[in-house]
Design an enzyme around this catalytic site. Structure first.
Site, PDB file in Angstrom:
ATOM      1  N   TYR A   1      -2.505   3.831  11.408  1.00  0.00           N
ATOM      2  CA  TYR A   1      -3.389   3.798  10.237  1.00  0.00           C
ATOM      3  C   TYR A   1      -2.694   3.127   9.052  1.00  0.00           C
ATOM      4  O   TYR A   1      -3.264   2.275   8.366  1.00  0.00           O
ATOM      5  CB  TYR A   1      -3.795   5.220   9.866  1.00  0.00           C
ATOM      6  CG  TYR A   1      -4.485   5.362   8.536  1.00  0.00           C
ATOM      7  CD1 TYR A   1      -5.867   5.243   8.413  1.00  0.00           C
ATOM      8  CD2 TYR A   1      -3.755   5.623   7.378  1.00  0.00           C
ATOM      9  CE1 TYR A   1      -6.499   5.377   7.200  1.00  0.00           C
ATOM     10  CE2 TYR A   1      -4.382   5.757   6.146  1.00  0.00           C
ATOM     11  CZ  TYR A   1      -5.749   5.636   6.068  1.00  0.00           C
ATOM     12  OH  TYR A   1      -6.367   5.763   4.848  1.00  0.00           O
TER      13      TYR A   1
ATOM     14  N   ASP B   1      -3.540  -0.647   7.091  1.00  0.00           N
ATOM     15  CA  ASP B   1      -3.886  -0.765   5.672  1.00  0.00           C
ATOM     16  C   ASP B   1      -3.274  -1.986   5.001  1.00  0.00           C
ATOM     17  O   ASP B   1      -3.687  -2.355   3.900  1.00  0.00           O
ATOM     18  CB  ASP B   1      -3.458   0.500   4.920  1.00  0.00           C
ATOM     19  CG  ASP B   1      -4.582   1.526   4.847  1.00  0.00           C
ATOM     20  OD1 ASP B   1      -5.700   1.215   5.298  1.00  0.00           O
ATOM     21  OD2 ASP B   1      -4.351   2.633   4.335  1.00  0.00           O
TER      22      ASP B   1
ATOM     23  N   ASP C   1      -2.236   3.498  -6.514  1.00  0.00           N
ATOM     24  CA  ASP C   1      -0.919   2.972  -6.132  1.00  0.00           C
ATOM     25  C   ASP C   1      -0.049   2.741  -7.364  1.00  0.00           C
ATOM     26  O   ASP C   1       1.160   2.994  -7.327  1.00  0.00           O
ATOM     27  CB  ASP C   1      -1.080   1.666  -5.353  1.00  0.00           C
ATOM     28  CG  ASP C   1      -1.819   1.866  -4.040  1.00  0.00           C
ATOM     29  OD1 ASP C   1      -1.295   2.566  -3.173  1.00  0.00           O
ATOM     30  OD2 ASP C   1      -2.931   1.344  -3.907  1.00  0.00           O
TER      31      ASP C   1
ATOM     32  N   ASP D   1       0.862  -1.178   0.000  1.00  0.00           N
ATOM     33  CA  ASP D   1       0.000   0.000   0.000  1.00  0.00           C
ATOM     34  C   ASP D   1       0.900   1.229   0.000  1.00  0.00           C
ATOM     35  O   ASP D   1       2.107   1.132   0.306  1.00  0.00           O
ATOM     36  CB  ASP D   1      -0.933   0.007   1.215  1.00  0.00           C
ATOM     37  CG  ASP D   1      -2.028   1.068   1.098  1.00  0.00           C
ATOM     38  OD1 ASP D   1      -2.441   1.342  -0.043  1.00  0.00           O
ATOM     39  OD2 ASP D   1      -2.443   1.619   2.130  1.00  0.00           O
TER      40      ASP D   1
ATOM     41  N   GLU E   1       0.952   5.689   0.865  1.00  0.00           N
ATOM     42  CA  GLU E   1       0.337   6.941   1.290  1.00  0.00           C
ATOM     43  C   GLU E   1       1.044   8.044   0.506  1.00  0.00           C
ATOM     44  O   GLU E   1       2.272   8.032   0.388  1.00  0.00           O
ATOM     45  CB  GLU E   1       0.497   7.163   2.793  1.00  0.00           C
ATOM     46  CG  GLU E   1       0.007   6.021   3.672  1.00  0.00           C
ATOM     47  CD  GLU E   1      -1.465   5.698   3.506  1.00  0.00           C
ATOM     48  OE1 GLU E   1      -2.211   6.561   2.986  1.00  0.00           O
ATOM     49  OE2 GLU E   1      -1.878   4.587   3.906  1.00  0.00           O
TER      50      GLU E   1
END
Length: 394
Positions: free
Chosen positions: A174, A178, A108, A51, A53
């Site tokens: 967080y 994920d 992504d 993942d 961010e």
């Protein structure tokens, strides 16, 4: 009737074992040496979860703030702001022996294209897989985890500043959440898809997502996306095509969002009204004076060049479907919905609305030459019957 997501799992079907990893058990990775060690370990595993961010508020391209990876034993939060040697990641991304598991991969993949200049293959998108497994279209990661494992994933940090350092404890938690459940979700969906004989469908769809992301955008084709472009005459459409192509190149060069430079609606108005002076430009809707000051002369020059060369005018875009075409579209859509319901699949996974409209506009051509969208695994389950319906209605 399609069941709510919560009712798609019978108690006996639920996984016995909940995910063993805990989100707080993560490792912060900010050195090239440690990343290389981990990539060496991951290269011998069957699957890893990924993942990202990122921030994309003021730029055309996403700016990565964090890369999360989970394997069977740990969670790793990789700091791309500290990593200087990305070669081990690039090599891992190219390793076809390691499946890369992502949920809803499109953004992504954009990040990876920009950050690593290579895409992770083979890819397994758990959102795509969930749809094929009967969970409906575009199911969210948190919702899927909740249904499968009874775990709650908060979304409080979605709009955080991921470029700040240090990241807050809430951000770190967080980010870890994920990926902590992704491999168990992958395992469970793989089991279900194998029983349903649909795993190969998912693999083909995910491979298609990689191919699509690897395709270089043709900046000259953005005008197709602009609302109401079909209303324009040939010369107006030529201006819209030229201006939208210029905007694509310019926003990428200076790295700002399209609308930050000039909105789609403004480009449409320019193409429709064909201004000849800066004063006329300023009178148009959604045109900011700063844009006219900086780019006005150039835009007017582009318009003049287009109007002086009729040889490159594009074909006008098709108008909305007429009454006869709408009836055919309705008939074809009804058939697709029936097949989708029988298979417990989202109808857009069988054929998208845009593709169905294209078939409706060119039925004879479709019967003679099968569109790419109807090839592959779709041929047996929907294409043949759809073509039969099409043939009997034209």
């Amino acid at each position: 009737m399609t069941l709510p997501l919560e009712q798609k799992l019978k108690p006996a079907q639920k996984p016995v074992d909940k995910p063993k990893l805990q989100a707080q058990d993560f490792e912060w990775v900010d050195s090239d040496e440690r990343l290389q060690e981990l990539c060496s370990i991951w290269s011998s595993q069957k699957a890893i979860a990924l993942d990202t961010e990122f921030i994309r508020t003021d730029t055309f391209y996403p700016i990565i703030g964090l890369l999360q990876i989970a394997d069977a034993t740990g969670i790793y939060l990789i700091d791309p702001l500290a990593i200087t040697d990305k070669s081990s990641l690039q090599q891992l991304w190219r390793n076809n022996q390691v499946t890369k598991v992502i949920h809803s991969c499109s953004e992504d993949l954009d990040v990876f294209n920009r950050y690593l200049e290579v895409l992770p293959t083979p890819l397994f998108d758990t959102q795509v897989a969930a749809a094929f497994a009967g969970f409906g279209s575009s199911v969210g990661y948190a919702n899927l985890v909740s249904v499968l494992f009874g775990e709650t994933i908060p979304k409080d940090e979605t709009r955080s500043d991921w470029l700040q350092r240090p990241l807050s404890e809430a951000q770190l938690n967080y980010a870890a959440l994920d990926v902590v459940h992704l491999l168990p979700v992958f395992t469970e969906l793989t089991k279900r898809l194998t029983r349903q004989h649909r795993l190969e469908w998912v693999n083909l769809e995910c491979s298609g997502l990689i191919d699509k992301s690897n395709t270089v955008d043709d900046t000259s084709e953005y005008y197709f996306r602009i609302k109401s472009a079909w209303k324009l005459q040939a010369k107006q459409l030529a201006v819209l095509k030229t201006l939208s192509s210029w905007r694509e190149r310019e926003t990428r060069f200076i790295n700002i969002p399209r609308n930050r430079l000039v909105k789609d609606s403004a480009l449409f108005d320019i193409a429709q009204r064909l201004p000849k002076t800066k004063e006329q430009l300023l009178m148009l809707k959604d045109i900011h004076p700063r844009f006219v000051k900086k780019y006005g002369e150039h835009c007017l020059s582009l318009i003049e060049d287009v109007l002086n060369d009729e040889s490159n005018y594009p074909t006008r875009l098709p108008a909305p479907l007429n009454a006869e075409q709408r009836e055919l579209f309705k008939t074809l859509k009804s058939h697709v919905l029936k097949v989708a319901e029988e298979l417990d699949l989202p109808p857009e996974f069988l054929i998208r609305k845009k593709e169905l409209e294209s078939i409706t506009r060119k039925p004879q051509q479709t019967l003679l030459s099968l569109p790419t969208a109807l090839k592959g695994w779709r041929e047996e389950i929907v294409t043949k019957s759809l073509l039969a319906v099409l043939s009997s209605n034209v």
